[in-house]
Design a protein around this motif. Structure first.
Motif, PDB file in Angstrom:
ATOM      1  N   THR A 240       0.860  -1.181   0.000  1.00 44.27           N
ATOM      2  CA  THR A 240       0.000   0.000   0.000  1.00 44.27           C
ATOM      3  C   THR A 240       0.898   1.233   0.000  1.00 44.27           C
ATOM      4  OG1 THR A 240      -1.698  -1.190   1.242  1.00 44.27           O
ATOM      5  CG2 THR A 240      -1.839   1.217   1.231  1.00 44.27           C
ATOM      6  N   ILE A 241       0.606   2.153  -0.880  1.00 39.97           N
ATOM      7  CA  ILE A 241       1.387   3.384  -1.015  1.00 39.97           C
ATOM      8  C   ILE A 241       0.641   4.508  -0.286  1.00 39.97           C
ATOM      9  CG2 ILE A 241       2.443   4.999  -2.629  1.00 39.97           C
ATOM     10  CD1 ILE A 241       3.494   2.045  -2.729  1.00 39.97           C
ATOM     11  N   VAL A 242       1.375   5.300   0.496  1.00 40.59           N
ATOM     12  CA  VAL A 242       0.734   6.330   1.327  1.00 40.59           C
ATOM     13  C   VAL A 242       1.443   7.671   1.150  1.00 40.59           C
ATOM     14  CG1 VAL A 242       0.103   7.041   3.673  1.00 40.59           C
ATOM     15  CG2 VAL A 242       0.035   4.606   3.044  1.00 40.59           C
ATOM     16  N   GLU A 243       0.649   8.735   1.027  1.00 41.85           N
ATOM     17  CA  GLU A 243       1.141  10.115   1.031  1.00 41.85           C
ATOM     18  C   GLU A 243       0.359  10.888   2.087  1.00 41.85           C
ATOM     19  OE1 GLU A 243       0.596  11.891  -2.793  1.00 41.85           O
ATOM     20  OE2 GLU A 243       1.156  10.068  -3.866  1.00 41.85           O
ATOM     21  N   ILE A 244       1.055  11.613   2.943  1.00 41.67           N
ATOM     22  CA  ILE A 244       0.401  12.457   3.937  1.00 41.67           C
ATOM     23  C   ILE A 244       1.121  13.798   3.988  1.00 41.67           C
ATOM     24  CG2 ILE A 244      -0.227  12.762   6.371  1.00 41.67           C
ATOM     25  CD1 ILE A 244      -0.336   9.727   6.647  1.00 41.67           C
ATOM     26  N   ASP A 245       0.355  14.868   3.887  1.00 44.35           N
ATOM     27  CA  ASP A 245       0.891  16.225   4.032  1.00 44.35           C
ATOM     28  C   ASP A 245       0.404  16.816   5.349  1.00 44.35           C
ATOM     29  OD1 ASP A 245       2.040  15.994   1.560  1.00 44.35           O
ATOM     30  OD2 ASP A 245       0.430  17.062   0.510  1.00 44.35           O
ATOM     31  N   GLY A 246       1.325  17.424   6.080  1.00 47.46           N
ATOM     32  CA  GLY A 246       0.989  18.056   7.344  1.00 47.46           C
ATOM     33  C   GLY A 246       1.430  19.502   7.379  1.00 47.46           C
ATOM     34  N   THR A 247       1.070  20.221   8.428  1.00 50.80           N
ATOM     35  CA  THR A 247       1.389  21.642   8.534  1.00 50.80           C
ATOM     36  C   THR A 247       2.874  21.896   8.744  1.00 50.80           C
ATOM     37  OG1 THR A 247       0.855  21.533  10.893  1.00 50.80           O
ATOM     38  CG2 THR A 247      -0.897  22.282   9.388  1.00 50.80           C
ATOM     39  N   LYS A 248       3.637  20.865   9.161  1.00 46.73           N
ATOM     40  CA  LYS A 248       5.072  21.045   9.391  1.00 46.73           C
ATOM     41  C   LYS A 248       5.933  20.101   8.555  1.00 46.73           C
ATOM     42  CE  LYS A 248       4.680  22.581  14.226  1.00 46.73           C
ATOM     43  NZ  LYS A 248       5.096  22.283  15.631  1.00 46.73           N
ATOM     44  N   GLY A 249       5.300  19.310   7.697  1.00 42.84           N
ATOM     45  CA  GLY A 249       6.102  18.380   6.918  1.00 42.84           C
ATOM     46  C   GLY A 249       5.236  17.390   6.154  1.00 42.84           C
ATOM     47  N   SER A 250       5.822  16.252   5.801  1.00 45.18           N
ATOM     48  CA  SER A 250       5.103  15.267   4.990  1.00 45.18           C
ATOM     49  C   SER A 250       5.645  13.867   5.250  1.00 45.18           C
ATOM     50  CB  SER A 250       5.228  15.603   3.507  1.00 45.18           C
ATOM     51  OG  SER A 250       6.578  15.475   3.088  1.00 45.18           O
ATOM     52  N   ILE A 251       4.840  12.879   4.860  1.00 48.23           N
ATOM     53  CA  ILE A 251       5.221  11.467   4.937  1.00 48.23           C
ATOM     54  C   ILE A 251       4.986  10.861   3.559  1.00 48.23           C
ATOM     55  CG2 ILE A 251       4.691   9.218   5.961  1.00 48.23           C
ATOM     56  CD1 ILE A 251       3.629  10.743   8.425  1.00 48.23           C
ATOM     57  N   ARG A 252       5.950  10.085   3.083  1.00 40.86           N
ATOM     58  CA  ARG A 252       5.782   9.349   1.834  1.00 40.86           C
ATOM     59  C   ARG A 252       6.242   7.909   2.039  1.00 40.86           C
ATOM     60  NH1 ARG A 252       3.300  13.255   1.128  1.00 40.86           N
ATOM     61  NH2 ARG A 252       3.164  14.593  -0.746  1.00 40.86           N
ATOM     62  N   LEU A 253       5.311   6.985   1.866  1.00 41.46           N
ATOM     63  CA  LEU A 253       5.636   5.558   1.866  1.00 41.46           C
ATOM     64  C   LEU A 253       5.549   5.092   0.427  1.00 41.46           C
ATOM     65  CD1 LEU A 253       6.132   2.829   3.340  1.00 41.46           C
ATOM     66  CD2 LEU A 253       3.637   2.582   3.438  1.00 41.46           C
ATOM     67  N   THR A 254       6.679   4.660  -0.134  1.00 41.30           N
ATOM     68  CA  THR A 254       6.731   4.305  -1.539  1.00 41.30           C
ATOM     69  C   THR A 254       7.074   2.830  -1.720  1.00 41.30           C
ATOM     70  OG1 THR A 254       9.034   5.070  -1.612  1.00 41.30           O
ATOM     71  CG2 THR A 254       7.332   6.639  -2.267  1.00 41.30           C
ATOM     72  N   GLU A 255       7.070   2.387  -2.959  1.00 36.38           N
ATOM     73  CA  GLU A 255       7.344   0.988  -3.291  1.00 36.38           C
ATOM     74  C   GLU A 255       8.692   0.570  -2.709  1.00 36.38           C
ATOM     75  OE1 GLU A 255       8.999  -2.311  -5.339  1.00 36.38           O
ATOM     76  OE2 GLU A 255       9.683  -0.264  -5.757  1.00 36.38           O
ATOM     77  N   GLY A 256       8.737  -0.645  -2.174  1.00 39.11           N
ATOM     78  CA  GLY A 256       9.940  -1.134  -1.509  1.00 39.11           C
ATOM     79  C   GLY A 256       9.988  -0.791  -0.036  1.00 39.11           C
ATOM     80  N   TYR A 257       8.852  -0.366   0.521  1.00 36.54           N
ATOM     81  CA  TYR A 257       8.719  -0.051   1.955  1.00 36.54           C
ATOM     82  C   TYR A 257       9.623   1.098   2.379  1.00 36.54           C
ATOM     83  CZ  TYR A 257       6.613  -4.638   1.609  1.00 36.54           C
ATOM     84  OH  TYR A 257       5.847  -5.692   1.214  1.00 36.54           O
ATOM     85  N   LYS A 258       9.888   2.016   1.457  1.00 35.06           N
ATOM     86  CA  LYS A 258      10.722   3.179   1.771  1.00 35.06           C
ATOM     87  C   LYS A 258       9.850   4.267   2.383  1.00 35.06           C
ATOM     88  CE  LYS A 258      13.800   2.241  -2.150  1.00 35.06           C
ATOM     89  NZ  LYS A 258      12.971   1.246  -2.826  1.00 35.06           N
ATOM     90  N   LEU A 259      10.219   4.707   3.559  1.00 39.44           N
ATOM     91  CA  LEU A 259       9.467   5.741   4.269  1.00 39.44           C
ATOM     92  C   LEU A 259      10.329   7.000   4.361  1.00 39.44           C
ATOM     93  CD1 LEU A 259       6.797   6.292   5.825  1.00 39.44           C
ATOM     94  CD2 LEU A 259       8.046   5.764   7.914  1.00 39.44           C
ATOM     95  N   ALA A 260       9.822   8.087   3.798  1.00 41.29           N
ATOM     96  CA  ALA A 260      10.505   9.379   3.853  1.00 41.29           C
ATOM     97  C   ALA A 260       9.653  10.347   4.659  1.00 41.29           C
ATOM     98  CB  ALA A 260      10.738   9.924   2.450  1.00 41.29           C
ATOM     99  N   VAL A 261      10.273  10.996   5.627  1.00 39.30           N
ATOM    100  CA  VAL A 261       9.580  11.974   6.464  1.00 39.30           C
ATOM    101  C   VAL A 261      10.298  13.310   6.354  1.00 39.30           C
ATOM    102  CG1 VAL A 261       8.861  12.586   8.812  1.00 39.30           C
ATOM    103  CG2 VAL A 261       8.856  10.174   8.083  1.00 39.30           C
ATOM    104  N   VAL A 262       9.562  14.336   5.970  1.00 42.13           N
ATOM    105  CA  VAL A 262      10.085  15.702   5.969  1.00 42.13           C
ATOM    106  C   VAL A 262       9.466  16.424   7.157  1.00 42.13           C
ATOM    107  CG1 VAL A 262      10.171  17.905   4.757  1.00 42.13           C
ATOM    108  CG2 VAL A 262      10.424  15.761   3.487  1.00 42.13           C
TER     109      VAL A 262
END
Length: 339
Positions: A240-262
Motif C-alpha cells: 500500500t502506497i501512502v502520502e500524507i501532508d501536514g502543517t510542518k512536513g510530509s510522509i511518503r511511503l513508496t514501493e519497496g517499503y521506503k518511508l521518507a519523512v520531511v
C-alpha cells in the motif's frame, strides 16, 4: 493461562492464520471446515489435535476461549452468533458483513453473551502503517491535512480466489475497506464522502477500480484509492502506497517499503520492510507479518479483558463508510456521514 482457540474455515488465507498462531502463546486445539478433507489436512499439517466439519459440534465438544473465523462474508453472522451462544469470543475476517443489519446483530449477540468481538483488519498492523502512525503520534509533521492511500496493481488475485471475479461488490469491500480503515486510523472519523467506481476488467462482475474521497472531523481530506487493473512495473503488489501532508512536513511511503519523512524542512529516510519469518515469502510477507501482529493484538486484549482496536463496533464505522461509498457512486453525489 494460555488461551485455547479454534479456527473455522481452512481455505486459501487460513494458512497465514495457522502459521501466525504457531508464533504466539496460544493453544489451537481444533480446526473446522465444511469440507472435512480441508480441516483434516490443516490439522495434520499444523499438528492440531482435532478437526471438525460442523462448527456447532466443535463448540459443543471443545472448551474454547475464542474462535478465529476465516470464512467468506456470507457465513460470518451465523458463525459469530453461534460462538456467542456458546460464550466464546470471535475474531472475524473482513469484510465483517455486507450490510449494517448483520453487523449490528453480531455486535449485539456478543454484547449479550459478554464476549469479545474483533474484525481481522490486518492492514492496520502492517509494519509500514504502524511506523506512519508512530510519526503522526510524535506530531513530527504537525497536523495532517491531506492524505492518499493507494493499492493499485494488476496481480492475478483471481487465480487463487476465483470467487472474487464473481463478486458484485468487489474492489471496495475487498481492499477499499482496508484503505478506508487506514484513513480513519491516520486522520480520524469521517463527516462526508464521495466515490467513483469503474469496471475495467471484462472478467470481473463487480467494480475493480474505486476512488473514495473522504472529509474528516479535523478538517483533513483523504483519498482511498484501489485498482486491480493498473499495469505498473515494478508491480507494487501487495504493498500500500501512502502520502500524507501536514502543517510542518510530509510522509511518503513508496514501493519497496521506503518511508521518507520531511519535518521542519529536514528529510529522513528509513525502510519499513516487515519481518521475514521462516514460513513467510516475498512479496506476501507484509501481509503475513501483519497477521501475526493482528492476532497478537487480539490475544493481548482478550487476556486483559479490554476492547480491541478494530472491535465489531469500531469496524462497523468502516463498513458503513464503504456501503455509503457504493451509494455515492450510484447517485453521483457527496454524502454526509452520521454514525
Amino acid at each position: 493461562m494460555t488461551a485455547r482457540g479454534a479456527l473455522i474455515g481452512c481455505g486459501f488465507f487460513a494458512e497465514n492464520h495457522l502459521n501466525a498462531w504457531k508464533q504466539l502463546d496460544v493453544s489451537l486445539v481444533a480446526v473446522c471446515d465444511t469440507d472435512s478433507a480441508k480441516s483434516a489436512r490443516a490439522a495434520l499439517r499444523f499438528g492440531i489435535p482435532r478437526h471438525y466439519a460442523n462448527a456447532e459440534e466443535m463448540l459443543q465438544s471443545e472448551k474454547l476461549d475464542f474462535v478465529d473465523i476465516v470464512t467468506t462474508v456470507s457465513s460470518h453472522r451465523a458463525l459469530v452468533e453461534l460462538a456467542a451462544r456458546y460464550g466464546v469470543g470471535a475474531i472475524c475476517q473482513k469484510p465483517f458483513a455486507t450490510n449494517l443489519e448483520d453487523a449490528d446483530a453480531m455486535i449485539a449477540a456478543c454484547e449479550r453473551a459478554g464476549v469479545s468481538l474483533m474484525v481481522h483488519e490486518n492492514f492496520r498492523w502492517q509494519r509500514p502503517m504502524l511506523e506512519i502512525r508512530r510519526v503522526l503520534d510524535q506530531q513530527a509533521i504537525g497536523e495532517p491535512f491531506f492524505g492518499r492511500i493507494s493499492f493499485r496493481h494488476d496481480y492475478d488475485v483471481y487465480a487463487v480466489q476465483p470467487y472474487l471475479a464473481e463478486t458484485v461488490q468487489f474492489a471496495i469491500l475487498d481492499v477499499g475497506i482496508h484503505l478506508v480503515d487506514l484513513a480513519r486510523f491516520f486522520f480520524g472519523e469521517v463527516t462526508a464522502l464521495s466515490c467513483m467506481t469503474q469496471s475495467v476488467n471484462p472478467r470481473v462482475k463487480g467494480e475493480d477500480v474505486a476512488t473514495i474521497f473522504l472529509k474528516h472531523v479535523n478538517g483533513a481530506t483523504s483519498i482511498a484509492d484501489a485498482s486491480f487493473y493498473s499495469q505498473l512495473r515494478p508491480n507494487p503488489f501487495p504493498q500500500t502506497i501512502v502520502e500524507i501532508d501536514g502543517t510542518k512536513g510530509s510522509i511518503r511511503l513508496t514501493e519497496g517499503y521506503k518511508l521518507a519523512v520531511v519535518a521542519d524542512g529536514l528529510a529522513s529516510h528509513m525502510t519499513t520492510e516487515p519481518r521475514l519469518m521462516s514460513w513467510m515469502e516475498r512479496p506476501w510477507h507484509v501481509v503475513q507479518d501483519s497477521v501475526v501482529n493482528t492476532q497478537n493484538h487480539w490475544l493481548d486484549k482478550l487476556r486483559a479483558g479490554l476492547v480491541p482496536a478494530t472491535s465489531g463496533k469500531d469496524n462497523r464505522r468502516t463498513l458503513q463508510l464503504c456501503l455509503l461509498a457504493y451509494e455515492s457512486a450510484k447517485a453521483g453525489a457527496t454524502l454526509k456521514v452520521e454514525y
